[in-house]
Write a protein that holds these residues in place. Structure first.
Motif, short mmCIF file in Angstrom:
data_model
loop_
_atom_site.label_atom_id
_atom_site.label_comp_id
_atom_site.label_asym_id
_atom_site.label_seq_id
_atom_site.Cartn_x
_atom_site.Cartn_y
_atom_site.Cartn_z
N CYS A 46 -71.74 68.97 61.85
CA CYS A 46 -71.92 69.02 60.39
C CYS A 46 -72.14 70.46 59.95
CB CYS A 46 -73.08 68.13 59.96
SG CYS A 46 -72.82 66.37 60.29
N HIS A 47 -72.94 71.20 60.71
CA HIS A 47 -73.22 72.60 60.39
C HIS A 47 -71.94 73.43 60.41
CE1 HIS A 47 -75.73 76.41 61.39
NE2 HIS A 47 -75.57 76.29 60.09
N ARG A 48 -71.12 73.21 61.42
CA ARG A 48 -69.86 73.96 61.51
C ARG A 48 -68.95 73.64 60.34
NH1 ARG A 48 -68.80 73.47 68.00
NH2 ARG A 48 -70.36 75.01 68.58
N GLN A 49 -68.93 72.38 59.92
CA GLN A 49 -68.08 71.99 58.79
C GLN A 49 -68.55 72.66 57.50
OE1 GLN A 49 -65.28 70.54 59.03
NE2 GLN A 49 -64.80 70.20 56.90
N ALA A 68 -76.23 68.56 47.21
CA ALA A 68 -75.08 69.31 46.67
C ALA A 68 -73.94 69.35 47.69
CB ALA A 68 -75.51 70.72 46.29
N LEU A 69 -74.27 69.55 48.96
CA LEU A 69 -73.23 69.57 49.98
C LEU A 69 -72.53 68.22 50.08
CD1 LEU A 69 -75.13 71.58 52.72
CD2 LEU A 69 -73.03 72.31 51.57
N ARG A 70 -73.31 67.13 50.10
CA ARG A 70 -72.72 65.78 50.21
C ARG A 70 -71.84 65.45 49.01
NH1 ARG A 70 -77.98 64.33 51.87
NH2 ARG A 70 -78.32 63.51 49.79
N ALA A 71 -72.11 66.02 47.87
CA ALA A 71 -71.36 65.71 46.65
C ALA A 71 -69.98 66.37 46.61
CB ALA A 71 -72.17 66.13 45.42
N HIS A 72 -69.75 67.41 47.39
CA HIS A 72 -68.45 68.07 47.38
C HIS A 72 -67.40 67.14 48.01
CE1 HIS A 72 -65.23 70.83 48.44
NE2 HIS A 72 -65.71 71.62 47.48
N LEU A 79 -67.86 63.67 56.00
CA LEU A 79 -69.03 62.84 56.32
C LEU A 79 -68.64 61.38 56.49
CD1 LEU A 79 -71.65 64.57 54.03
CD2 LEU A 79 -71.46 64.74 56.52
N ASP A 80 -67.70 60.89 55.67
CA ASP A 80 -67.22 59.52 55.84
C ASP A 80 -66.62 59.34 57.23
OD1 ASP A 80 -68.03 58.75 53.32
OD2 ASP A 80 -66.02 58.95 52.43
N TRP A 81 -65.89 60.35 57.70
CA TRP A 81 -65.27 60.28 59.01
C TRP A 81 -66.32 60.39 60.13
CZ3 TRP A 81 -65.27 64.27 62.66
CH2 TRP A 81 -64.52 64.01 63.81
#
Length: 87
Positions: A46-49, A68-72, A79-81
């Motif tokens: 997740c950090h790398r993404q 804010a990150l999750r909303a992009h 994240l879904d993947w």
């Protein structure tokens, strides 16, 4: 089915999966180069993404929180993947 969480493993604030010790990365919510000090523990993937998608300036200006990150849209697709993968 995904394996059950191991007691004591923190949850990633982005993907909500437990983070095994070998996969824990501290992410500066506002990059150090932009004056940030606060960190959040994330999965390494997740950090790398996060850093693949956003510049340090964008992180400081617009994406200084997990919400804010999750909303992009691009991050949401990732994240879904990743939520379908083992921790």
């Amino acid at each position: 089915a995904l394996p059950p969480p191991v007691d004591g493993d923190p949850l990633c604030p982005l993907c909500d999966r437990p983070i095994p010790p070998a996969q824990q990365d501290a992410h500066h919510l506002v990059p150090r180069s932009q004056g940030g000090t606060a960190t959040a523990l994330l999965h390494r993937i997740c950090h790398r993404q996060v850093h693949a998608l956003f510049s340090e300036r964008e992180l400081a200006r617009d994406y200084a929180s997990a919400d804010a990150l999750r909303a992009h849209p691009d991050m949401a697709r990732f994240l879904d993947w990743v939520r379908t993968k083992p921790a």
